[in-house]
Motif scaffolding. Structure first.
Motif, PDB file in Angstrom:
ATOM      1  N   LEU A 188       0.806  -0.879   0.278  1.00 44.90           N
ATOM      2  CA  LEU A 188      -0.182   0.199  -0.095  1.00 44.90           C
ATOM      3  C   LEU A 188       0.714   0.874  -0.307  1.00 44.90           C
ATOM      4  CD1 LEU A 188      -2.649   0.779   0.565  1.00 44.90           C
ATOM      5  CD2 LEU A 188      -2.408   0.762   2.438  1.00 44.90           C
ATOM      6  N   HIS A 189       1.880   1.558   1.149  1.00 46.38           N
ATOM      7  CA  HIS A 189       2.574   2.577   1.106  1.00 46.38           C
ATOM      8  C   HIS A 189       3.801   2.680   0.070  1.00 46.38           C
ATOM      9  CE1 HIS A 189      -0.233   3.623   3.869  1.00 46.38           C
ATOM     10  NE2 HIS A 189      -0.758   2.588   4.778  1.00 46.38           N
ATOM     11  N   LYS A 238       2.620   0.759  -4.007  1.00 49.92           N
ATOM     12  CA  LYS A 238       1.366   1.873  -4.584  1.00 49.92           C
ATOM     13  C   LYS A 238      -0.091   1.395  -5.188  1.00 49.92           C
ATOM     14  CE  LYS A 238       3.296   5.955  -2.343  1.00 49.92           C
ATOM     15  NZ  LYS A 238       2.468   6.554  -1.002  1.00 49.92           N
ATOM     16  N   ASP A 239      -0.233  -0.185  -5.094  1.00 45.36           N
ATOM     17  CA  ASP A 239      -1.005  -1.258  -5.906  1.00 45.36           C
ATOM     18  C   ASP A 239      -1.595  -1.272  -5.129  1.00 45.36           C
ATOM     19  OD1 ASP A 239      -2.365  -2.726  -6.537  1.00 45.36           O
ATOM     20  OD2 ASP A 239      -0.422  -4.199  -7.300  1.00 45.36           O
ATOM     21  N   ASN A 240      -3.077  -0.557  -4.166  1.00 41.44           N
ATOM     22  CA  ASN A 240      -4.306  -0.099  -4.082  1.00 41.44           C
ATOM     23  C   ASN A 240      -4.743  -1.490  -3.439  1.00 41.44           C
ATOM     24  OD1 ASN A 240      -3.232   2.131  -3.138  1.00 41.44           O
ATOM     25  ND2 ASN A 240      -5.430   2.986  -4.691  1.00 41.44           N
ATOM     26  N   GLN A 241      -4.921  -2.197  -4.903  1.00 39.06           N
ATOM     27  CA  GLN A 241      -6.502  -2.969  -4.752  1.00 39.06           C
ATOM     28  C   GLN A 241      -5.376  -4.899  -4.708  1.00 39.06           C
ATOM     29  OE1 GLN A 241      -9.289  -2.906  -5.695  1.00 39.06           O
ATOM     30  NE2 GLN A 241      -9.172  -0.260  -6.005  1.00 39.06           N
ATOM     31  N   LEU A 271      -5.293  -4.393  -0.320  1.00 45.19           N
ATOM     32  CA  LEU A 271      -6.537  -4.268  -0.146  1.00 45.19           C
ATOM     33  C   LEU A 271      -6.798  -6.098   0.217  1.00 45.19           C
ATOM     34  CD1 LEU A 271      -9.521  -3.305   1.332  1.00 45.19           C
ATOM     35  CD2 LEU A 271     -10.093  -3.478  -1.468  1.00 45.19           C
ATOM     36  N   GLU A 291      -7.198   1.563   5.899  1.00 38.07           N
ATOM     37  CA  GLU A 291      -6.218   2.318   5.258  1.00 38.07           C
ATOM     38  C   GLU A 291      -6.376   1.041   4.073  1.00 38.07           C
ATOM     39  OE1 GLU A 291      -2.524   3.686   8.104  1.00 38.07           O
ATOM     40  OE2 GLU A 291      -2.247   1.792   6.591  1.00 38.07           O
ATOM     41  N   ALA A 292      -6.057   0.286   3.907  1.00 37.98           N
ATOM     42  CA  ALA A 292      -6.368  -0.214   2.245  1.00 37.98           C
ATOM     43  C   ALA A 292      -8.139   0.291   1.567  1.00 37.98           C
ATOM     44  CB  ALA A 292      -6.332  -1.467   2.146  1.00 37.98           C
ATOM     45  N   THR A 351      -8.265   3.922   0.880  1.00 39.22           N
ATOM     46  CA  THR A 351      -7.105   3.824   0.210  1.00 39.22           C
ATOM     47  C   THR A 351      -7.926   3.878  -1.284  1.00 39.22           C
ATOM     48  OG1 THR A 351      -5.714   4.564   1.200  1.00 39.22           O
ATOM     49  CG2 THR A 351      -4.728   4.384  -1.178  1.00 39.22           C
ATOM     50  N   ALA A 352      -8.263   2.577  -1.257  1.00 42.49           N
ATOM     51  CA  ALA A 352      -8.713   2.109  -2.542  1.00 42.49           C
ATOM     52  C   ALA A 352     -10.451   2.765  -2.765  1.00 42.49           C
ATOM     53  CB  ALA A 352      -8.700  -0.158  -2.706  1.00 42.49           C
TER      54      ALA A 352
END
Length: 387
Positions: A319-320, A323-326, A329, A350-351, A354-355
């Motif tokens: 995630l951080h 930067k791959d949100n999906q 998650l 957070e995930a 962000t997603a």
């Protein structure tokens, strides 16, 4: 090793963030895997125990002592290979016709380190049937239930522990469980009072101070939390869990330079490498890319072995850093199915936010409502998820 130290070591093992590396079981106790920075006193004790056990291979107490030392070293060095050594030593006393309760408890510790919680619970229940007066078994049981978010069962185990343990370990266990079930403030007050009246050994006090720091964080008492963390660090007892939680505290308060100072040279433990990398990312240090690539390699190696149980920190990295949100998650959802500590709730929230998939956070929202978990760090995320 006295009973208090056994209890403390058990807690530290259970709280230590597991490495992405799987435990390796050596074929021979004499096999040299790697020269690690083990203290001279520990090295001497291990050598003496190995010599004694080689001379008396059927000595159960000697095997237990050496297995406990290996587990403690695995925890302090965040090196799962020591757990493999311990498991090899215990095998003779884990056969169906020769089950020994203490050996079962130690195997449960090893299984928990691999996040095999159901197998760990099974071993603990058998051990307690064989001998219900085992403080380490009750403490270990409480730790597993707490990781799984079953706070009533954790509390019952702590109350059983209180019958067979000294006052402070029982107080830490009880107030840790209560603090996660809607009673954070009174638990914090009670545990702080208990610590003030005791002159414990450094390992025992490290345990108490870290629990107090975590409760203070959840109560949004930042200055008090930092004071407890600093007291724990000042005791000089190496603890990956302490370094991990204190690093997270410093990152939350935007103090990445202090994380670099705290974790200087700490790249062996994956949990610490992640925090170091996150701090370097914020400071735009040149080591960031090198350490991020190292984490990628370790994750890839774990996946090649089919190891998918260390997904909380992996989700945070994806995630951080990536930067791959999906993907983050998906990892957070999978992780939540296995363990439900506040940090696991946080990465899922957070995930999901962000997603832009707030529905994915519903399991955490329901869990917090059911358990009455209080955590000031989660409130902004909860508002975003609900909104």
């Amino acid at each position: 090793m006295n009973i208090i130290k056994l209890i403390v070591v058990a807690w530290l093992v259970f709280q230590s963030p597991s490495a992405w590396t799987a435990a390796y079981t050596p074929k021979d106790d004499a096999e040299v895997l790697e020269r690690l920075p083990v203290a001279t006193g520990e090295r001497k004790r291990l050598r003496e125990l190995r010599i004694q056990l080689n001379e008396n291979p059927g000595d159960y107490r000697l095997a237990l002592d050496l297995a406990r030392d290996y587990i403690a070293l695995g925890r302090s060095n965040s090196d799962p290979r020591y757990y493999g050594y311990a498991e090899t030593l215990l095998n003779a006393w884990l056969r169906t016709n020769n089950l020994q309760p203490d050996a079962l408890v130690l195997r449960a510790t090893i299984l928990q380190n691999r996040h095999d919680f159901q197998a760990a619970l099974a071993d603990l229940k058998v051990a307690l049937k064989l001998n219900p007066r085992l403080p380490q078994a009750w403490l270990t049981l409480a730790a597993v239930f707490e990781v799984q978010g079953d706070y009533p069962s954790a509390l019952r185990s702590c109350l059983a522990l209180a019958k067979f343990s000294a006052a402070l370990p029982a107080a830490i266990c009880i107030n840790s469980a209560l603090s996660l079930s809607g009673q954070a403030r009174p638990s914090y007050t009670q545990l702080a009072s208990a610590v003030a009246d005791v002159k414990g050994d450094p390992e025992e006090l490290t345990w108490a101070y870290v629990i107090l720091a975590e409760i203070a964080e959840r109560l949004d008492l930042g200055k008090e939390a930092e004071s407890w963390y600093q007291k724990a660090v000042a005791l000089g007892r190496r603890s990956v869990y302490l370094l991990t939680t204190y690093s997270d505290f410093l990152l939350d308060h935007n103090r990445p330079a202090e994380v670099l100072d705290l974790l200087q040279g700490e790249t062996r433990a994956d949990a610490l490498l992640l925090r170091l990398t996150l701090a370097e990312q914020r400071l735009q240090r040149k080591q960031f890319n090198e350490h991020a690539d190292l984490i990628k390699d370790r994750i890839a190696a774990a996946k090649s072995r089919g190891d998918t149980v260390h997904q909380g920190d992996e989700s945070r990295f994806v995630l951080h850093v990536l930067k791959d949100n999906q993907t983050a998650l998906k990892l957070a959802i999978s992780n939540w199915a296995v363990q439900k500590e506040p940090r696991d709730a946080r990465i899922l929230l957070e995930a999901a936010v962000t997603a832009k998939q707030p529905d994915a956070a519903l399991p955490v929202i329901k869990f917090m409502e059911q358990t009455h978990l209080e955590d000031a760090r989660l409130m902004p995320l909860l508002k975003l998820a609900k909104g």
